[in-house]
Design a protein around this motif. Structure first.
Motif, mmCIF file in Angstrom:
data_model
loop_
_atom_site.group_PDB
_atom_site.id
_atom_site.type_symbol
_atom_site.label_atom_id
_atom_site.label_comp_id
_atom_site.label_asym_id
_atom_site.label_seq_id
_atom_site.Cartn_x
_atom_site.Cartn_y
_atom_site.Cartn_z
ATOM 1 N N SER A 126 30.675 -1.413 -34.054
ATOM 2 C CA SER A 126 30.595 0.013 -33.726
ATOM 3 C C SER A 126 31.072 0.892 -34.872
ATOM 4 N N THR A 175 28.991 3.779 -36.545
ATOM 5 C CA THR A 175 29.506 5.145 -36.482
ATOM 6 C C THR A 175 29.460 5.819 -37.852
ATOM 7 N N GLY A 215 27.203 4.294 -31.256
ATOM 8 C CA GLY A 215 28.302 3.712 -32.015
ATOM 9 C C GLY A 215 29.530 4.603 -31.992
ATOM 10 N N LEU A 251 31.100 4.422 -28.521
ATOM 11 C CA LEU A 251 31.756 3.135 -28.317
ATOM 12 C C LEU A 251 33.063 3.062 -29.098
ATOM 13 N N THR A 252 33.056 3.548 -30.332
ATOM 14 C CA THR A 252 34.262 3.526 -31.160
ATOM 15 C C THR A 252 35.392 4.301 -30.499
ATOM 16 N N LEU A 299 26.271 -4.814 -27.191
ATOM 17 C CA LEU A 299 25.894 -4.219 -28.475
ATOM 18 C C LEU A 299 24.395 -3.945 -28.521
ATOM 19 N N CYS A 355 23.493 -0.939 -26.467
ATOM 20 C CA CYS A 355 23.849 0.310 -27.148
ATOM 21 C C CYS A 355 22.962 0.568 -28.369
ATOM 22 N N LEU A 398 22.959 -1.309 -31.054
ATOM 23 C CA LEU A 398 23.712 -1.623 -32.265
ATOM 24 C C LEU A 398 23.360 -2.990 -32.837
#
Length: 728
Positions: A349, A353, A588, A591-592, A710, A713, A715
């Protein structure tokens, strides 16, 4: 004559708080006991519908007085029943087994739980001032009664005796015993003398500091407001936000408009406010809420007191710290497993990001923004970039989701996947509002399984806003009850001969709450203590809701739940894809932030450092912006200090991880009946009757992996796509 409630003088007086009944206190010098002879309300099932355990509530007959009388009577009967059971268990000749201990407890618990859930539902759906006031007054009394069994030494020792022959118990029975023993141990039942007194004091102090934290936060939030008189500032705001902010809601376009720090105002305001200085002002007020900037409402001391008390509580119970103690009620099992998930997700993430923020900076520059993006800029420019990339008209999206179509599509989906059917039976029941519908659920053999009420539409001032699923009754073989649930939503009302039109987020809410409904309704566990949603570990409570929302990424599923209100067409695959991409925009970054809060929570309840020092240490490990000097966001992090997620905030992402991994099995196998049946036989059937790690292994054949989350999302590529690429 009223049943006696006997309480040892050493533990103090037992107080009956309702004005409906009174207590006569009488000292018996020889035994040194205080005997309370409560006057039980003169109510019967014939005169009070809340006392009819074998029938659905007659809502038209329920009054605040009847609710109070019924709850008062049931509390007294419950406590008297516990006392009788304790006396029986003290008899050395009394056989102590699952049938003689657990089944009596189920029979005692069910009437009070059923009536209390009915009263709670009335508070939610009617907002009747008298009922709400009575509910709040009775709440501590009922909670105290319901925990009495976990404070009982005779019951605890009987449970230990049953557990000694653990091999004779079924898996579900073992979970019942484990739950009872753990609840009692965490309530300090094994402590004696000074330690027990000290432990009880920690609970009193914890309640005090939590309340102080909550009160200061509420006071600080309500003290802040900013008035906007310039119509140019709100020109691009959505109509709904302008209406929420308007002083005069009958003429919202006239102004002035008030900005508050309530999330339903603050979050959209930060997205649509083009005035950077004003954004900073509101953002700064939010991150310094209840901090040293206002000494009279500074939560810094409360944070340290809450941490200290919880640490002492854990130490007395034999744990190194509160975070370790918290893991007793989590699937993760220990702090290391929770941190392993957080760390694994962070590696992906954080890189995503950085890329997202770099692209956002470029987009803002192209739009004429010359400064470097700061935290208070991200929501605004993110919204602008999202609009530019996807150009979705969300009012047009709503036209595809008439509520009756979505609900029927959901019913059809459940029939296809899980083999269950829904039959409306509203005419057979007494409901609290004409909007309410009542459905019965049947299996593939047309055998009855469960029932539920659904109250779909918003009623301003009459009903709490939001989406709710409440279990009214659990499956219990001993009592002979089947699952009953309440489904409460705040969807737009039908108007102008048009049905209610749902936003995509409304559709998500409906699918999500159906996940809870299915888990409560399809359980095969015969004991109410562990059936359905009861006794689920905190980090898996939302697995089935997230699993259901995963299906909205499948075009066939979403198409079957859509029909344009004018032409009847299903939503197009292209529009659906755009919608999904928009939902994953800057995933990202989101999520971070969640991983940071999860890590901060665990550190605060594991470490001895001052809370601000921990914040300064953890922040740069996750966040891509420097921590502003005055930023004191833990002072308003109520979820972990005065709400239900201390050392448990990671549970939100853990549940999403489990759900995404479970859903990936369907992506790999398609709508294979074996997969569907296996999901029903595990996640939906076993509920709290089996440890969630074992539930997952039985379904997936392995331990969970974060890869599917992941992929969900955006990612990383889904495993199935990786497999195809490898083959080619």
């Amino acid at each position: 004559m009223a049943a006696l409630s006997v309480v040892s003088a050493r533990n103090g007086y037992r107080i009956f708080g309702s004005s409906v009944y009174s207590s006569l206190q009488r000292n018996i010098r020889r035994s040194k006991y205080i005997v309370l002879v409560p006057e039980i309300p003169d109510e019967t099932p014939e005169t009070n519908p809340l006392l009819r355990q074998s029938a659905l509530p007659k809502y038209s007959q329920l009054t605040p007085e009847k609710c109070v009388n019924a709850i008062g009577k049931l509390v007294i009967e419950y406590e008297s029943g516990i006392c009788r059971l304790e006396e029986q268990l003290k008899d050395g000749g009394q056989q102590k087994n699952f049938t003689t201990v657990i089944e009596p407890l189920e029979k005692l618990t069910n009437p009070l739980d059923y009536a209390w859930s009915t009263m709670k539902n009335l508070c939610i759906v009617t907002q009747n001032e008298q009922i709400t006031r009575a509910y709040k007054k009775l709440h501590p009394r009922v909670q105290k009664a319901k925990t009495q069994r976990f404070h009982s030494q005779p019951i605890f020792h009987a449970m230990k005796e049953i557990n000694a022959d653990r091999d004779k118990l079924s898996e579900v029975q073992q979970r019942v015993i484990d739950k009872c023993l753990l609840e009692s141990r965490l309530d300090g039942i094994e402590l004696w003398g000074y330690e027990q007194k000290h432990f009880n004091n920690t609970l009193v102090n914890l309640a005090k500091y939590k309340n102080q934290y909550r009160e200061k936060l509420t006071k600080a939030r309500s003290a802040f407001s900013h008035t906007i008189t310039d119509i140019g500032i709100v020109a691009d705001f959505p109509d709904e936000l302008i209406k929420e902010m308007a002083v005069d809601r009958t003429n919202p376009s006239r102004g002035p408009w008030i900005v508050t720090l309530d999330p339903h105002i603050y979050n959209p305001f930060m997205k649509f406010c083009s005035d950077r200085l004003l954004r900073w002002n509101i953002w700064n007020a939010n991150v310094t809420l209840a901090s040293a900037t206002s000494q009279d409402v500074n939560n810094s001391i409360e944070i340290e007191e809450i941490r200290s008390v919880r640490k002492e509580q854990a130490k007395l119970l034999g744990y190194n710290n509160f975070a370790q103690m918290s893991m007793e009620t989590k699937m993760a099992g220990n702090v290391e497993n929770a941190l392993s998930m957080i760390t694994t997700l962070r590696l992906k993430s954080k890189a995503a990001t950085e890329k997202e923020l770099s692209e956002l900076q470029e987009f803002a520059a192209e739009c004429g923004f010359e400064a470097k993006l700061e935290l208070w800029d991200v929501p605004f420019w993110r919204q602008k970039q999202k609009e530019s990339l996807f150009r979705i008209d969300y009012s047009d999206i709503q036209q595809y989701f008439p509520y009756p179509v979505v609900l029927q599509g959901l019913f059809n989906f459940c029939k296809e996947i899980f083999g269950i059917t829904f039959k409306e039976a509203t005419s057979e029941v007494d409901v609290w509002h004409p909007d309410v519908q009542f459905f019965k659920i049947y299996d593939e053999n047309d055998s009855y399984l469960a029932s539920f009420y659904i109250d779909p539409y918003i009623r301003q001032g009459q009903k709490l806003p939001g989406a709710w699923m409440e279990a009214a009754c659990n499956r219990s073989k001993a009592v002979g009850t089947s699952p009953l649930s309440y489904m409460i939503f705040s969807f737009p009302k039908p108007s102008y001969q048009k049905p209610s039109l749902l936003s995509f987020h409304d559709v998500v809410a409906l699918f999500k709450k159906f996940g809870h409904l299915l888990q409560n309704s399809l359980t095969t566990v015969p004991y109410s203590d562990v059936s359905g949603l009861t006794n689920l570990e905190w980090d898996v409570v939302d697995v089935c809701p997230h699993f259901m929302t995963c299906w909205l990424k499948d075009y066939n599923t979403i198409a079957s739940c859509s029909s344009h209100v004018e032409n009847g067409n299903a939503i197009s695959e292209d529009l659906h894809n755009q919608l999904l991409k928009a939902e994953c925009h800057m995933a990202g970054y989101d999520l971070t932030k969640e991983l940071y809060l999860s890590a901060l929570d665990l550190e605060l309840y594991s470490s001895k450092e001052f809370w601000l020092d921990i914040t300064k240490r953890v922040w740069p490990e996750y966040m891509n912006f420097p921590l502003e000097k005055q930023d004191a966001h833990p002072c308003s992090f109520s979820e972990i200090f005065c709400d239900e997620y201390p050392a448990a905030y990671f549970s939100f992402k853990w549940a999403e991880m489990i759900a995404a991994d479970a859903f990936s099995a369907f992506l790999e196998a398609g709508l294979d009946n074996k997969i569907s049946q296996r999901f029903r036989d595990t996640f939906l059937s076993l509920g709290g009757g089996c440890h969630p790690s074992e539930v997952f292994r039985r379904f997936r054949g392995r331990d969970p992996s974060p890869d599917a989350l992941l992929a969900a999302c955006g990612l990383m590529k889904p495993a199935i796509e990786k497999e195809k690429a490898t083959r080619h």
